[in-house]
Write an enzyme that holds these catalytic residues in place. Structure first.
Site, PDB file in Angstrom:
ATOM      1  N   ILE A 124       0.820  -1.206   0.000  1.00 16.89           N
ATOM      2  CA  ILE A 124       0.000   0.000   0.000  1.00 16.89           C
ATOM      3  C   ILE A 124       0.857   1.260   0.000  1.00 16.89           C
ATOM      4  O   ILE A 124       1.994   1.261   0.455  1.00 16.89           O
ATOM      5  CB  ILE A 124      -0.936   0.024   1.223  1.00 16.89           C
ATOM      6  CG1 ILE A 124      -0.117  -0.064   2.515  1.00 16.89           C
ATOM      7  CG2 ILE A 124      -1.940  -1.119   1.132  1.00 16.89           C
ATOM      8  CD1 ILE A 124      -0.914   0.090   3.787  1.00 16.89           C
ATOM      9  N   VAL A 173       7.173  -1.944  -7.438  1.00 19.75           N
ATOM     10  CA  VAL A 173       6.577  -0.622  -7.666  1.00 19.75           C
ATOM     11  C   VAL A 173       6.484   0.152  -6.362  1.00 19.75           C
ATOM     12  O   VAL A 173       6.815   1.351  -6.293  1.00 19.75           O
ATOM     13  CB  VAL A 173       5.196  -0.764  -8.339  1.00 19.75           C
ATOM     14  CG1 VAL A 173       4.510   0.596  -8.445  1.00 19.75           C
ATOM     15  CG2 VAL A 173       5.333  -1.379  -9.726  1.00 19.75           C
ATOM     16  N   LYS A 174       6.043  -0.514  -5.287  1.00 22.04           N
ATOM     17  CA  LYS A 174       5.923   0.166  -3.993  1.00 22.04           C
ATOM     18  C   LYS A 174       7.287   0.623  -3.480  1.00 22.04           C
ATOM     19  O   LYS A 174       7.441   1.747  -2.966  1.00 22.04           O
ATOM     20  CB  LYS A 174       5.282  -0.777  -2.971  1.00 22.04           C
ATOM     21  CG  LYS A 174       5.362  -0.297  -1.518  1.00 22.04           C
ATOM     22  CD  LYS A 174       4.683   1.049  -1.307  1.00 22.04           C
ATOM     23  CE  LYS A 174       4.947   1.617   0.090  1.00 22.04           C
ATOM     24  NZ  LYS A 174       4.465   0.769   1.168  1.00 22.04           N
ATOM     25  N   ILE A 175       8.278  -0.216  -3.596  1.00 21.85           N
ATOM     26  CA  ILE A 175       9.614   0.125  -3.103  1.00 21.85           C
ATOM     27  C   ILE A 175      10.191   1.300  -3.881  1.00 21.85           C
ATOM     28  O   ILE A 175      10.807   2.204  -3.310  1.00 21.85           O
ATOM     29  CB  ILE A 175      10.527  -1.116  -3.168  1.00 21.85           C
ATOM     30  CG1 ILE A 175      10.071  -2.159  -2.132  1.00 21.85           C
ATOM     31  CG2 ILE A 175      11.984  -0.740  -2.927  1.00 21.85           C
ATOM     32  CD1 ILE A 175      10.656  -3.539  -2.347  1.00 21.85           C
TER      33      ILE A 175
END
Length: 297
Positions: A124, A173-175
């Site tokens: 998230i 993508v989150k990182i």
């Protein structure tokens, strides 16, 4: 597969609000597990059931969501004779909404596939306010079939649900999202510190920058709300958490053979903030390190 019961593990700063939205907006029975009793008691008002053990939750749930601090905690919950991998059965689905290494996601997917169970990563982004409002951005890694199955569940917690690719892609993508946030925070903190030391009003600087090409979410939120008033609360996204996420980004860069110089520099600022005793404070606190180095006010 019909989903009738959803299990939720991890009721921290984000997880409790997410679980509450899941119970309020969804049509499924929701049960939760956490080591702390307080959030479990608060969620009773929303008809969230309490699981007294991982085994009990795994036996009852069709889909299990995890929202944990990081990869180490995900491994603790999933591995070993009493972990979820051992406890889950054919037809169940595990979704990791933590921020954790992509390689761990691939391992979990393979381990669960051997048991006939499914896996997706769905980390998230956005603030705790977004978790409360159900407006999180959720980045999903998994097969198209699993994504279609869990999307209605995720839509109770977020308003931007993106299928990023196969297992692990959501974490990548989150990182990267967090790496850019950290590096942008550093840039805004530098600009603000230099401008104020040069006699320019900081509020004027940020408001003017927000009208031009330097505008960003970080400038308007981290900058206006925290860097400008020098407000770095505890209980927000701390430097220690940020350093953990940044370590995942740096490891991805290392594997890819890319010199992530910006990430490396931010990591040194995080280390210095932790050494200064500010590790539990909100990440914009790195401005203090800059001021100490420059001798500014």
């Amino acid at each position: 597969m019909t989903i009738s019961t959803i299990g939720f593990i991890g009721l921290g700063v984000m997880g409790e609000a997410m679980c509450r939205n899941l119970a309020r907006k969804g049509t499924w029975k929701v049960i939760a597990f956490d080591q702390r009793q307080e959030p479990l008691e608060r969620l009773k008002a929303d008809n969230v059931g309490i699981a007294t053990s991982l085994r009990g939750l795994a036996q009852a749930a069709d889909v299990i969501l995890m929202c944990l601090p990081g990869g180490r905690e995900v491994e603790i919950v999933t591995q070993g004779a009493s972990g979820l991998v051992a406890l889950m059965r054919t037809g169940q689905t595990l979704v990791d909404m933590s921020t954790a290494p992509p390689a761990l996601m691939s391992k979990l997917a393979a381990d669960l596939a051997a048991k006939g169970a499914d896996f997706a990563d769905a980390p998230i982004a956005r603030t705790r306010r977004a978790a409360v409002d159900g407006t999180l951005s959720i980045m999903v890694g998994g097969s198209p079939e699993i994504f279609a199955r869990i999307k209605p569940v995720l839509e109770t917690m977020g308003n931007e649900i993106t299928h990023c690719g196969e297992v692990g892609a959501g974490q990548v993508v989150k990182i990267m999202n967090n790496m850019v946030v950290f590096e942008t925070t550093m840039a805004v903190a530098e600009a603000l510190s230099i401008a104020e030391a040069s006699g320019v009003d900081g509020k004027l600087l940020l408001e003017t920058m927000s009208k031009g090409s330097a505008d960003s979410f970080v400038l308007r939120n981290h900058g206006m709300k925290h860097l400008l008033p020098q407000d770095y609360p505890e209980g927000a996204f701390s430097v220690r958490y940020a350093q953990k996420d940044l370590s995942y980004a740096r490891e991805l860069a290392k594997v890819a053979g890319i010199k992530a110089r910006g990430a490396d520099l931010v990591a040194t600022l995080f280390d210095e903030a932790i050494m200064a005793g500010d590790g539990e404070r909100y990440t914009p606190v790195i401005r203090k390190v800059m001021k100490d180095e420059g001798g500014g006010t």
